[in-house]
Structure formats: structure tokens, C-alpha cells
Write an enzyme that holds these catalytic residues in place. Structure first.
Site, PDB file in Angstrom:
ATOM      1  N   THR A 152      29.498 -19.593   0.018  1.00  0.00           N
ATOM      2  CA  THR A 152      29.493 -18.615  -1.073  1.00  0.00           C
ATOM      3  C   THR A 152      30.874 -18.003  -1.240  1.00  0.00           C
ATOM      4  O   THR A 152      31.389 -17.885  -2.357  1.00  0.00           O
ATOM      5  CB  THR A 152      28.468 -17.501  -0.796  1.00  0.00           C
ATOM      6  OG1 THR A 152      27.198 -18.096  -0.549  1.00  0.00           O
ATOM      7  CG2 THR A 152      28.360 -16.558  -1.973  1.00  0.00           C
ATOM      8  N   TYR A 212      16.366 -19.802  -6.803  1.00  0.00           N
ATOM      9  CA  TYR A 212      16.015 -19.673  -8.224  1.00  0.00           C
ATOM     10  C   TYR A 212      14.639 -20.276  -8.513  1.00  0.00           C
ATOM     11  O   TYR A 212      13.682 -19.556  -8.685  1.00  0.00           O
ATOM     12  CB  TYR A 212      17.074 -20.287  -9.145  1.00  0.00           C
ATOM     13  CG  TYR A 212      16.711 -20.129 -10.617  1.00  0.00           C
ATOM     14  CD1 TYR A 212      16.660 -18.858 -11.182  1.00  0.00           C
ATOM     15  CD2 TYR A 212      16.389 -21.217 -11.413  1.00  0.00           C
ATOM     16  CE1 TYR A 212      16.294 -18.682 -12.504  1.00  0.00           C
ATOM     17  CE2 TYR A 212      16.026 -21.055 -12.731  1.00  0.00           C
ATOM     18  CZ  TYR A 212      15.977 -19.787 -13.270  1.00  0.00           C
ATOM     19  OH  TYR A 212      15.604 -19.614 -14.584  1.00  0.00           O
ATOM     20  N   TYR A 241      20.786 -21.085   6.548  1.00  0.00           N
ATOM     21  CA  TYR A 241      21.360 -19.860   5.996  1.00  0.00           C
ATOM     22  C   TYR A 241      20.252 -19.052   5.318  1.00  0.00           C
ATOM     23  O   TYR A 241      19.688 -19.491   4.316  1.00  0.00           O
ATOM     24  CB  TYR A 241      22.450 -20.245   4.993  1.00  0.00           C
ATOM     25  CG  TYR A 241      23.219 -19.113   4.357  1.00  0.00           C
ATOM     26  CD1 TYR A 241      23.223 -17.827   4.889  1.00  0.00           C
ATOM     27  CD2 TYR A 241      23.981 -19.349   3.215  1.00  0.00           C
ATOM     28  CE1 TYR A 241      23.947 -16.814   4.302  1.00  0.00           C
ATOM     29  CE2 TYR A 241      24.719 -18.335   2.619  1.00  0.00           C
ATOM     30  CZ  TYR A 241      24.690 -17.072   3.158  1.00  0.00           C
ATOM     31  OH  TYR A 241      25.410 -16.060   2.564  1.00  0.00           O
ATOM     32  N   ARG A 261      20.291 -13.307  -2.166  1.00  0.00           N
ATOM     33  CA  ARG A 261      20.797 -14.305  -3.125  1.00  0.00           C
ATOM     34  C   ARG A 261      19.728 -15.316  -3.524  1.00  0.00           C
ATOM     35  O   ARG A 261      19.735 -15.821  -4.650  1.00  0.00           O
ATOM     36  CB  ARG A 261      22.014 -15.039  -2.532  1.00  0.00           C
ATOM     37  CG  ARG A 261      23.258 -14.165  -2.419  1.00  0.00           C
ATOM     38  CD  ARG A 261      24.459 -14.991  -1.978  1.00  0.00           C
ATOM     39  NE  ARG A 261      25.645 -14.154  -1.808  1.00  0.00           N
ATOM     40  CZ  ARG A 261      26.542 -13.896  -2.759  1.00  0.00           C
ATOM     41  NH1 ARG A 261      26.383 -14.398  -3.968  1.00  0.00           N
ATOM     42  NH2 ARG A 261      27.590 -13.143  -2.504  1.00  0.00           N
ATOM     43  N   LYS A 290      22.219 -18.616  10.242  1.00  0.00           N
ATOM     44  CA  LYS A 290      23.069 -17.538   9.744  1.00  0.00           C
ATOM     45  C   LYS A 290      22.120 -16.545   9.091  1.00  0.00           C
ATOM     46  O   LYS A 290      21.521 -16.832   8.051  1.00  0.00           O
ATOM     47  CB  LYS A 290      24.097 -18.047   8.736  1.00  0.00           C
ATOM     48  CG  LYS A 290      24.956 -16.917   8.149  1.00  0.00           C
ATOM     49  CD  LYS A 290      25.892 -17.408   7.059  1.00  0.00           C
ATOM     50  CE  LYS A 290      26.669 -16.233   6.456  1.00  0.00           C
ATOM     51  NZ  LYS A 290      27.531 -16.663   5.322  1.00  0.00           N
ATOM     52  N   ILE A 322      29.456 -15.334  10.954  1.00  0.00           N
ATOM     53  CA  ILE A 322      30.106 -16.148   9.922  1.00  0.00           C
ATOM     54  C   ILE A 322      30.644 -15.140   8.928  1.00  0.00           C
ATOM     55  O   ILE A 322      29.893 -14.501   8.198  1.00  0.00           O
ATOM     56  CB  ILE A 322      29.137 -17.158   9.296  1.00  0.00           C
ATOM     57  CG1 ILE A 322      28.660 -18.141  10.375  1.00  0.00           C
ATOM     58  CG2 ILE A 322      29.818 -17.912   8.145  1.00  0.00           C
ATOM     59  CD1 ILE A 322      27.660 -19.181   9.889  1.00  0.00           C
TER      60      ILE A 322
END
Length: 302
Positions: free
Chosen positions: A48, A111, A135, A140, A163, A202
Site C-alpha cells: 500500500t 471491495y 495482511y 481498507r 501483518k 512492517i
């Protein structure tokens, strides 16, 4: 797998652009060199922060291959080859490992989203290809990958860890059960490492202050944490990577060129950032003395 699990500081490296709007590989190599000099263990390429979502797959995979060829002897190369499209994630992950990356970072389908059954199968398909870090960033993706999904997935031979962006309570839960975790929140990462048992972070902040993040991961240092807290807060005053891009531009580390839809921080926000960046010494900061810059100093491409 053992080498990756021993990595406590991994930088989600910035992707710089040139006047034509293309990847600036020379500047990229200079940014990575700063990470190596500071003792960072690895980089996430095209994450990202590296604006992988704004890169074409061709650019993305070329950047991973370049990173392996140029820096693979000095750093772990973790390629962000995840996608909300399982077919794309498989293809990109195959190409990333063919190029020599050490591991993949995989996000859950966003999404459109999917059921946990679909997400589990998606992850199995990409983990079958090679070692991977999952992740979890529900802010998000709109979907939290809870222990209900992660614990069974952790039994896959190529599962490295997570993560995790939901906080240190979740991280401690996983670590107590032998599931490796890296914090996805810089401001919580020191406590995550030294109090809650995380494997590390991270990091976004290590793009601009890698040596200080190295110190935070190496040993408890409350005074350094308090000193860096305002900078970390400022780096997330807008959705990442807007502020870290602006910071690196203000120190002259990268050209002041954004790929849209990202735009520079406002003048008032930059005033705050200049003051915070000026508190870092030259040895602690990537780039030179920070400059406020005018609005029209920034250029935008697409």
C-alpha cells in the site's frame, strides 16, 4: 521461513516516480540503500505504501524483479502480489517467486469481498505457490480476518504469519499460540514487540527514519517512542501513503511527483510536518533538511 520470522523491521518501501510518471528506479535504489544502511531486515515491494494498487501488474512485477536482482543479497524481498481477484493473485505470485522474491504478502479479497470459506480457499491457492504473510487491514478491506479464519490457515506449510492492523490484543493472542505477527500500526509497534510478543513491524515510518525504527524494535525505549509519537501521528493524518510521500518530497529524498488520486498534504499539514522532520538529525532522517514547499511545487501524473 526462519530468516523471515527473525526479521523484526520490514519497511513497506515507497515507490518513487519521475517527471514522466514512470517508476524512478535510480531513486528507488537510493531509498533502499538507506534502509540497508540502517539495518532494516527486509522490504515489502509494491505494498500500500509502495502504491502497488496504482501500478500496472507489469510495473509491479518488474519492480519486484529489480528489487531481487539489485538488493536481494542485502535484504529480504517480500512482494505484495495479493489481489481481490484470485486468478490475478495466483498469476502475480507465480511470477514474483519466479523472479526470486523470498515471500509474498497477501491481502484478503476487498471491495467485492467474500465469505470466510471463499477467503480461506483464496489464501490456500496462493500459499500453495510459496511462503506468505497474510495482511489483515479491515479499515481498507472492509473485512476482519479473525482467529476463526487465521488459526486453521496457520497450519498450511507455507504460512509465515500475519501483518495485523487490529491492535496488540489480537497480536498477543496469536503469538501466545505460536502464530507469528508483525504490527501494521507503527505507533503500537514498540509495545507490540516488547510487551505483547510480536515478531516486529512492517513499517511506514522507517521510510523516513529507519535507524530510529531499528532502535525501537531492538530494545524497549520509552523516551524514543514518546519522541517519535508525534511524527507517527502526523504520518497518518491522511490515508497512507499521502503523508510519507509528502515527507520524502519535503526532504528531497524523492521528486515531488504524485500518482493520482494521491495529492500532497495541505500547507498547514506540511507546516506541522516540517517542524517534526526538523527535529530529526541528518543521520536519523532520509533526505536533507526539510523544506515547506509551495503547493505548485508538487506535480501530478496518472
Amino acid at each position: 521461513m526462519k530468516e523471515i520470522k527473525s526479521a523484526s523491521l520490514i519497511t513497506a518501501i515507497k515507490t518513487p516516480f519521475n517527471i514522466k510518471g514512470d517508476i524512478d528506479f535510480n531513486t528507488y535504489d537510493q531509498l533502499v540503500a538507506e534502509q540497508i544502511k540502517a539495518g532494516v531486515d527486509g522490504i515489502v515491494v509494491g505494498g500500500t505504501t509502495g502504491e502497488g494498487h496504482l501500478l500496472t501488474w507489469e510495473e509491479h512485477l518488474i519492480l519486484i524483479a529489480h528489487s531481487v536482482h539489485k538488493h536481494g543479497n542485502d535484504l529480504l524481498i517480500i512482494g505484495n502480489t495479493g489481489s481481490n481477484n484470485t486468478r490475478e493473485a495466483i498469476k502475480a505470485t507465480q511470477y514474483g517467486f519466479a523472479a526470486g522474491m523470498d515471500a509474498t504478502l497477501q491481502i484478503n479479497p476487498y471491495y467485492g469481498r467474500s465469505s470466510f470459506a471463499g477467503v480461506t480457499e483464496h489464501f490456500h491457492k496462493v500459499l500453495d505457490i510459496g511462503p506468505g504473510i497474510i495482511y489483515n487491514v479491515p479499515g481498507r478491506t472492509g473485512q476482519d480476518l479473525t482467529p476463526e479464519l487465521i488459526e486453521p490457515l496457520s497450519k498450511h506449510d507455507n504460512f509465515i504469519g500475519v501483518k495485523e492492523c487490529t491492535g496488540n490484543e489480537r497480536i498477543a493472542y496469536y503469538e501466545q499460540r505460536g502464530i507469528a505477527c508483525w504490527s501494521g500500526n507503527d505507533d503500537e509497534s514498540a509495545a507490540g514487540r516488547h510487551t505483547h510478543g510480536s515478531h516486529g513491524v512492517i513499517s511506514v515510518t522507517s521510510n523516513i527514519a529507519p535507524s530510529l525504527m531499528r532502535q525501537l524494535m531492538d530494545a524497549p525505549n520509552e523516551s524514543l517512542q514518546q519522541r517519535m509519537q508525534p511524527l507517527m501521528n502526523w504520518l497518518f493524518c491522511e490515508p497512507n501513503p499521502i503523508a510519507i510521500n509528502t515527507a520524502l518530497m519535503m526532504t528531497g529524498a524523492v521528486a515531488p511527483i504524485f500518482r493520482m488520486p494521491y495529492k500532497a498534504l495541505t500547507l498547514e499539514q506540511r507546516k506541522q510536518g516540517v517542524a517534526l522532520l526538523a527535529e530529526l538529525s541528518l543521520a536519523e532522517r532520509v533526505g536533507n533538511e526539510p523544506s515547506l514547499m509551495a503547493d505548485d511545487d508538487f506535480q501530478y501524473c496518472y
